[in-house]
Design a protein around this motif. Structure first.
Motif, PDB file in Angstrom:
ATOM      1  N   PRO A  59     -93.410 -61.963 -46.181  1.00  0.00           N
ATOM      2  CA  PRO A  59     -93.426 -61.443 -44.415  1.00  0.00           C
ATOM      3  C   PRO A  59     -92.928 -61.821 -43.121  1.00  0.00           C
ATOM      4  O   PRO A  59     -92.742 -63.161 -43.450  1.00  0.00           O
ATOM      5  CB  PRO A  59     -95.265 -61.838 -44.761  1.00  0.00           C
ATOM      6  N   ALA A  60     -92.443 -60.656 -42.296  1.00  0.00           N
ATOM      7  CA  ALA A  60     -91.581 -61.523 -40.965  1.00  0.00           C
ATOM      8  C   ALA A  60     -92.609 -62.802 -40.713  1.00  0.00           C
ATOM      9  O   ALA A  60     -94.339 -62.428 -40.485  1.00  0.00           O
ATOM     10  CB  ALA A  60     -91.247 -60.105 -40.695  1.00  0.00           C
ATOM     11  N   PRO A  61     -92.642 -63.268 -39.849  1.00  0.00           N
ATOM     12  CA  PRO A  61     -92.880 -64.261 -39.296  1.00  0.00           C
ATOM     13  C   PRO A  61     -93.474 -63.980 -38.232  1.00  0.00           C
ATOM     14  O   PRO A  61     -93.366 -63.258 -38.047  1.00  0.00           O
ATOM     15  CB  PRO A  61     -91.758 -65.860 -38.635  1.00  0.00           C
ATOM     16  N   THR A  62     -94.832 -64.086 -36.889  1.00  0.00           N
ATOM     17  CA  THR A  62     -95.738 -63.961 -36.059  1.00  0.00           C
ATOM     18  C   THR A  62     -95.183 -65.076 -35.092  1.00  0.00           C
ATOM     19  O   THR A  62     -95.527 -66.603 -35.480  1.00  0.00           O
ATOM     20  CB  THR A  62     -96.930 -64.107 -36.883  1.00  0.00           C
ATOM     21  N   TYR A  63     -94.460 -64.361 -33.905  1.00  0.00           N
ATOM     22  CA  TYR A  63     -94.479 -65.759 -33.411  1.00  0.00           C
ATOM     23  C   TYR A  63     -95.317 -65.117 -31.740  1.00  0.00           C
ATOM     24  O   TYR A  63     -95.373 -63.779 -31.648  1.00  0.00           O
ATOM     25  CB  TYR A  63     -93.156 -64.648 -32.059  1.00  0.00           C
ATOM     26  N   LEU A  64     -95.703 -66.430 -31.182  1.00  0.00           N
ATOM     27  CA  LEU A  64     -96.529 -65.561 -30.531  1.00  0.00           C
ATOM     28  C   LEU A  64     -96.936 -66.913 -29.431  1.00  0.00           C
ATOM     29  O   LEU A  64     -95.914 -67.523 -29.034  1.00  0.00           O
ATOM     30  CB  LEU A  64     -98.075 -66.450 -30.841  1.00  0.00           C
ATOM     31  N   PHE A  65     -95.584 -66.018 -28.703  1.00  0.00           N
ATOM     32  CA  PHE A  65     -95.011 -66.604 -26.585  1.00  0.00           C
ATOM     33  C   PHE A  65     -96.149 -66.642 -25.705  1.00  0.00           C
ATOM     34  O   PHE A  65     -97.256 -66.167 -25.879  1.00  0.00           O
ATOM     35  CB  PHE A  65     -94.050 -65.420 -26.452  1.00  0.00           C
ATOM     36  N   GLY A  66     -95.408 -67.248 -25.222  1.00  0.00           N
ATOM     37  CA  GLY A  66     -96.618 -67.975 -23.775  1.00  0.00           C
ATOM     38  C   GLY A  66     -98.018 -68.804 -23.984  1.00  0.00           C
ATOM     39  O   GLY A  66     -99.185 -68.647 -23.403  1.00  0.00           O
TER      40      GLY A  66
END
Length: 419
Positions: A131-138
């Motif tokens: 699974p592709a990583p999840t990015y949480l910006f801000g």
């Protein structure tokens, strides 16, 4: 050589949180994904940072890791191709000495923003394994609480979650390190200098027509242009400044205005075209400013939390931090795979295998400020004399090559079930 994989093949996949999406974080996300783990990356900035300055890779080991990641060609495609020496000048603009491009650019130089984008895109490649990583910006972490089977994490914006492991890849001023290991003052040492950098506007005219550095005792101001950025609207070059301060300066790290005032005070009365340079500071919206420091953490892990890159072994300038971060990501993910997911064993192996290398790399950062901005006129003259001695220059470059090559990489094969 591939190490014994008996325990690796018996391993399990984990839900892993990485704090930081600059270089070390996306690099680790890529490798953890290849080994089958589920990855979330949290980043304080609202998106990948643009602009920025150049970073470099040196030696066969650092390039080998890029090649194993499959990003070497992409990094080369974004290389700055500067190939320009920095010429030290006097107040009248006359040449005094030249610093070869290899001192700053290594063998492969790229803008940090371009490198971050390459690594981010590669970690999320739809053709990748798992699974592709999840990015949480801000967003950012506010607390870490270890339990018997995980780490409970609270965020500034996102809902609380529990992860199996947490990785602090969030730089010199790491939030993870502060939350899990203690106050920054216990791990970060001020080395007597500050560094600043910003983009010059087109209105700067010919200020950066040549890559030059003007120095006075305890302060250096340089200007230059990255040819790759020449077509960017409003781009007039970059400024890079180093100045001495034995005491740590008081300023707000999130208040750009206070940082600009500190820089302006440090260069009051400076000669050459420094007043023109300082005038451009008012327009700068991408200022980088920090102390030249070194990070020393006695142990890189505590429980289920581990540090990577500058958070664990940073050196603001001259410490081969970018190459070390990418190698460290490769080693940490590989050791987790070899240990079958046993984080205690993996974290210990990672540190044992990698600490000697980064400790040597960090030594280059200890004298960076003093080399660039010597404290006295005689020391400046002595530095220039060394740079004008071809034999001395070759010896310094060779020393850097020796340090960058002083590591043997293990071949952390991807588990059979994940190929």
């Amino acid at each position: 050589m591939t190490r014994d994989q008996n325990d690796q093949d018996q391993g399990q996949t984990y839900d892993i949180l990485i704090s930081g999406a600059s270089v070390a974080g996306p690099a680790l996300a890529y490798w953890l994904r290849r080994h089958g783990h589920r990855v979330t990356v949290v980043e304080l900035a609202p998106g990948l940072r643009g602009g920025g300055f150049a970073v470099d890779f040196r030696g066969a080991v650092q390039l080998a890791v890029l090649e194993r990641m499959g990003v070497l060609d992409a990094v080369r495609a974004h290389a700055t191709d500067t190939g320009t020496a920095l010429t030290f000048i006097d107040a009248e603009g006359r040449d005094l000495a030249a610093m070869p491009p290899e001192f700053a650019a290594g063998e492969l130089e790229i803008l940090r923003s371009d490198l971050s984008r390459v690594l981010y895109d590669h970690s999320r490649d739809p053709a990748g394994d798992g699974p592709a990583p999840t990015y949480l910006f801000g967003d950012s972490l506010t607390s870490l609480t270890e339990t018997a089977d995980g780490v409970r994490v609270t965020f500034e914006r996102s809902a609380p979650r529990t992860f199996d492991l947490v990785v602090g890849a969030d730089g010199l001023h790491s939030t993870v390190r502060r939350l899990a290991f203690g106050p920054e003052s216990g791990f970060v040492s001020h080395l007597g200098y500050y560094v600043a950098g910003w983009d010059l506007p087109a209105s700067a005219g010919d200020l950066a027509a040549r890559s030059v550095g003007y120095g006075e005792p305890g302060r250096l101001a340089t200007v230059g242009r990255v040819h790759r950025r020449a077509t960017e609207p409003g781009y007039g070059g970059e400024a890079f400044c180093v100045f001495a301060s034995a005491e740590e300066l008081a300023y707000d790290r999130r208040d750009v205005g206070s940082q600009k005032r500190v820089i302006a005070r440090a260069y009051e009365g400076a000669g050459w075209r420094t007043p023109e340079l300082l005038a451009t500071l008012e327009e700068a919206d991408d200022l980088y400013f920090d102390a030249i420091s070194r990070v020393d953490v006695p142990r890189w892990s505590v429980g289920r939390t581990v540090l990577l890159g500058d958070a664990a072994y940073g050196a603001t300038l001259g410490g081969m931090g970018t190459g070390s971060a990418v190698i460290g990501a490769y080693v940490l993910a590989g050791e987790l795979a070899l240990a079958g997911g046993d984080h205690r064993t993996a974290f210990a192996r990672y540190e044992r295998a990698f600490r000697p290398y980064v400790t040597q790399c960090q030594q280059g950062g200890r004298g960076a400020g003093e080399f660039l901005a010597p404290l006295t006129a005689p020391a400046i003259a002595a530095r220039n004399a060394v740079l004008n001695d071809p034999a001395a220059v070759r010896a310094m470059l060779q020393q850097g090559q020796d340090v960058s090559a002083a590591l043997t990489l293990d071949d952390y094969a991807v588990p059979v079930g994940q190929r």
